[in-house]
Design an enzyme around this catalytic site. Structure first.
Site, PDB file in Angstrom:
ATOM      1  N   GLY A  73      47.283  65.074  19.814  1.00 28.65           N
ATOM      2  CA  GLY A  73      48.333  64.135  19.379  1.00 28.65           C
ATOM      3  C   GLY A  73      48.596  63.359  20.599  1.00 28.65           C
ATOM      4  O   GLY A  73      49.125  62.140  20.570  1.00 28.65           O
ATOM      5  N   THR A  81      47.280  68.765  10.775  1.00 31.47           N
ATOM      6  CA  THR A  81      48.094  67.757  10.413  1.00 31.47           C
ATOM      7  C   THR A  81      47.557  67.409   8.989  1.00 31.47           C
ATOM      8  O   THR A  81      46.747  67.469   8.830  1.00 31.47           O
ATOM      9  CB  THR A  81      48.040  66.754  11.539  1.00 31.47           C
ATOM     10  OG1 THR A  81      48.403  67.032  12.763  1.00 31.47           O
ATOM     11  CG2 THR A  81      49.110  65.635  11.048  1.00 31.47           C
ATOM     12  N   THR A 112      45.200  62.590  12.702  1.00 28.81           N
ATOM     13  CA  THR A 112      45.254  63.807  12.957  1.00 28.81           C
ATOM     14  C   THR A 112      44.340  64.235  14.037  1.00 28.81           C
ATOM     15  O   THR A 112      43.229  63.604  14.162  1.00 28.81           O
ATOM     16  CB  THR A 112      44.857  64.673  11.628  1.00 28.81           C
ATOM     17  OG1 THR A 112      44.759  66.042  12.130  1.00 28.81           O
ATOM     18  CG2 THR A 112      43.334  64.463  11.221  1.00 28.81           C
ATOM     19  N   ARG A 133      57.611  70.355  22.363  1.00 31.62           N
ATOM     20  CA  ARG A 133      56.613  69.574  22.535  1.00 31.62           C
ATOM     21  C   ARG A 133      56.644  68.727  21.054  1.00 31.62           C
ATOM     22  O   ARG A 133      56.570  69.462  19.970  1.00 31.62           O
ATOM     23  CB  ARG A 133      55.157  70.280  22.656  1.00 31.62           C
ATOM     24  CG  ARG A 133      54.146  69.160  22.493  1.00 31.62           C
ATOM     25  CD  ARG A 133      53.361  69.010  21.379  1.00 31.62           C
ATOM     26  NE  ARG A 133      52.077  68.504  21.364  1.00 31.62           N
ATOM     27  CZ  ARG A 133      51.405  68.204  20.355  1.00 31.62           C
ATOM     28  NH1 ARG A 133      51.701  68.748  19.065  1.00 31.62           N
ATOM     29  NH2 ARG A 133      50.457  67.628  20.417  1.00 31.62           N
ATOM     30  N   VAL A 134      56.404  67.289  21.259  1.00 31.09           N
ATOM     31  CA  VAL A 134      56.651  66.550  20.204  1.00 31.09           C
ATOM     32  C   VAL A 134      55.025  65.837  19.982  1.00 31.09           C
ATOM     33  O   VAL A 134      54.761  65.139  21.114  1.00 31.09           O
ATOM     34  CB  VAL A 134      57.596  65.578  19.876  1.00 31.09           C
ATOM     35  CG1 VAL A 134      57.439  64.657  18.690  1.00 31.09           C
ATOM     36  CG2 VAL A 134      58.964  66.342  19.992  1.00 31.09           C
ATOM     37  N   ASP A 181      51.906  63.375  17.963  1.00 30.91           N
ATOM     38  CA  ASP A 181      51.919  61.921  17.398  1.00 30.91           C
ATOM     39  C   ASP A 181      52.326  61.809  16.169  1.00 30.91           C
ATOM     40  O   ASP A 181      52.962  60.656  15.715  1.00 30.91           O
ATOM     41  CB  ASP A 181      50.567  61.469  17.536  1.00 30.91           C
ATOM     42  CG  ASP A 181      49.562  62.168  16.719  1.00 30.91           C
ATOM     43  OD1 ASP A 181      49.759  63.405  16.532  1.00 30.91           O
ATOM     44  OD2 ASP A 181      48.839  61.634  15.930  1.00 30.91           O
TER      45      ASP A 181
END
Lengths: 324, 324
Positions: A245, A192, A242, A220-221, A223
């Site tokens: 998540g 990230t 990072t 999928r999502v 953080d």
């Protein structure tokens, strides 16, 4: 007036020294330095913390070394799904996009959501339709392609048939995943990018962007686009995270740093340490975060072997680091 | 052992007494009572807080009177997009789905994500694919249809050409929006359902579900599936929110209630009051929340004219209310 400062990260995880030769290390360090110099320049020219973090994350998205924008990892289906968020601590304004597949710079879409929409979060095609209406650049999925990420995806499918997650250096040392191009890939869940800044007026901002997890399930999502989890800013602190998540969502990690400072009156450093070294590990969370407070204090804690990171105060040399 | 308790909400907003005749009021009150009785029974039988809130929200989704599941509002395109989340305070486990269009019970999908996935949040088709793999029931969009919501959507398109948002009772009293079937519709941004519970072991849980905002732009995601914003539970408190979702995201409203209790040592009631009566109004946020702590204290604050709400302690009569 404050001495303005910007900090950035390019992901955390098991950065194996074995996979990181000196020329490759130099490549990462120079990339981080260039991004910091650009962010520092925005602040030195009197730009806002919001403008500085947006520009820094845009540049990290443009750089194929990091898992955001160009260089993003692939989903299980071989597609790309990107997430990004921004938050302005002075106003509590925020914008985010999730599961976008055709935007060159997801962070600019998040910024446009904040600046030009009554909403905070858009997902999928609706996010792209909004970005298009704002004149943002669409790209074909070829744009995100890098040889290193594609090879990594093929390895993930071959080796595990599932998302490449919780590997550690020991597991890597003896096996099929060694010798790959990107030294952080084995723990790519931690890939990230992000930036936090405090400008000369003491205003804070945060921005975060990611390509997600290699070989992840579609939809999928993590953080990154969840305000309070992977990105948060108020008048106390700005945080970009990072790591794994899901655990950052469950601990509301970014907001928890600011909440500890506001309500328990602990320092930025102590609040961030508790989240990264105590709360996240308690539920198996790995990764790190970068945080700045309105006095310009910066902390960059991580509970992994390394985190691509750096900070730059206006008028001072930039500092970057990879290992602990 | 604690005296177990469950609380629910069915949305907050400008519930106009003019539009609410006594038979309609009875309909809402009886619906809330039936849901509370069912949740109370789960707790009385020794069920967990998590099971009680899941069942209560499932029943609220089944009821066409509320904006979740059957009876959901329509997007600008005339489609349905639903969001839901659950969180278990005992473990910090959580699950959520966003922008789903074909699931009969989004809360059961959120629960399946929590129980059977390594992830926390799925959006769009990926969420539906996961739900299908878990054997959950898919429906055609006809299932969600109610005459009242469709008429409301047609009015929204005709009257404003945009999302029906910030109307207040005064604006309503003199115009095109008066006389509609659903007394809370004018402020339908606030249409969300939720439940919080404390079981006999003192474990807490929260669940929230919504159809979003009438005539909203496709892809807009509100606070409901954002852990920490519209749904949160830990070992201090469980919270479910309803209102202008964007402001609940920006204030990380649900987590902020628990954070104040944990770090500033304020009571549940005071923490919730500050969020609903101070922090949200400071940025134009309207709505309410329901919250319970591990001692079984319950608070149900809102800054609108009304909120469909109620609570039931095991062994005591249920209590429901609509107005302030």
């Amino acid at each position: 007036m404050n001495q303005a400062v910007i900090a950035i990260h390019g992901g955390a995880g098991t950065i194996t020294r074995a996979a990181m030769d000196s020329s490759r290390e130099r490549e990462y360090i120079e990339a981080l330095e260039q991004v910091l110099i650009a962010g520092q320049r925005v602040l030195a020219d009197g730009g806002s913390a919001m403008d500085a973090v947006t520009e820094a994350v845009r540049l990290l998205e443009e750089c194929p070394l990091f898992n955001a924008g160009k260089g993003a990892v692939l989903t299980h289906e071989g597609t790309y799904e990107l997430d990004a968020a921004v938050m302005d601590g002075a106003t509590l304004n925020a914008g985010a996009v999730a599961c976008v597949t055709r935007l060159r710079n997801p962070v600019l879409a998040a910024r446009a959501v904040m600046d030009h929409s009554e909403h905070v979060l858009f997902a999928g095609e609706g996010a792209e339709a909004f970005a298009l209406s704002q004149g943002l650049e669409l790209v074909s999925s070829d744009y995100y392609f890098t040889k290193a990420r594609h090879e990594q995806w093929e390895r993930a499918r071959a080796v595990k048939g599932m998302a490449l997650l919780d590997h550690d250096a020991a597991a890597l040392a003896n096996g099929a995943l060694a010798g790959q191009a990107d030294p952080i890939d084995p723990d790519n869940k931690f890939g990230t990018v992000g930036a936090v800044a405090c400008d000369a007026h003491g205003n804070l901002a945060a921005a975060t962007s990611t390509g997600g997890v290699t070989n992840k399930q579609v939809g999928r999502v993590g953080d990154t686009p969840v305000i309070g989890a992977g990105c948060y800013a108020d008048d106390v602190a700005a945080i970009s995270a990072t790591g794994t998540g899901e655990m950052f969502i469950r601990t509301v990690a970014a907001h928890d740093v600011a909440a500890q400072m506001r309500y328990a009156r602990v320092t930025l450093e102590e609040a961030a340490r508790r989240v990264v070294m105590e709360k996240l590990p308690a539920i198996g969370g790995r990764g790190g975060l970068i945080a700045v407070d309105r006095a310009g204090n910066v902390t960059l804690p991580f509970n992994t072997e390394g985190m691509y990171r750096g900070l730059a105060r206006v008028g001072e040399p930039v500092m970057v680091a990879i290992y602990g």
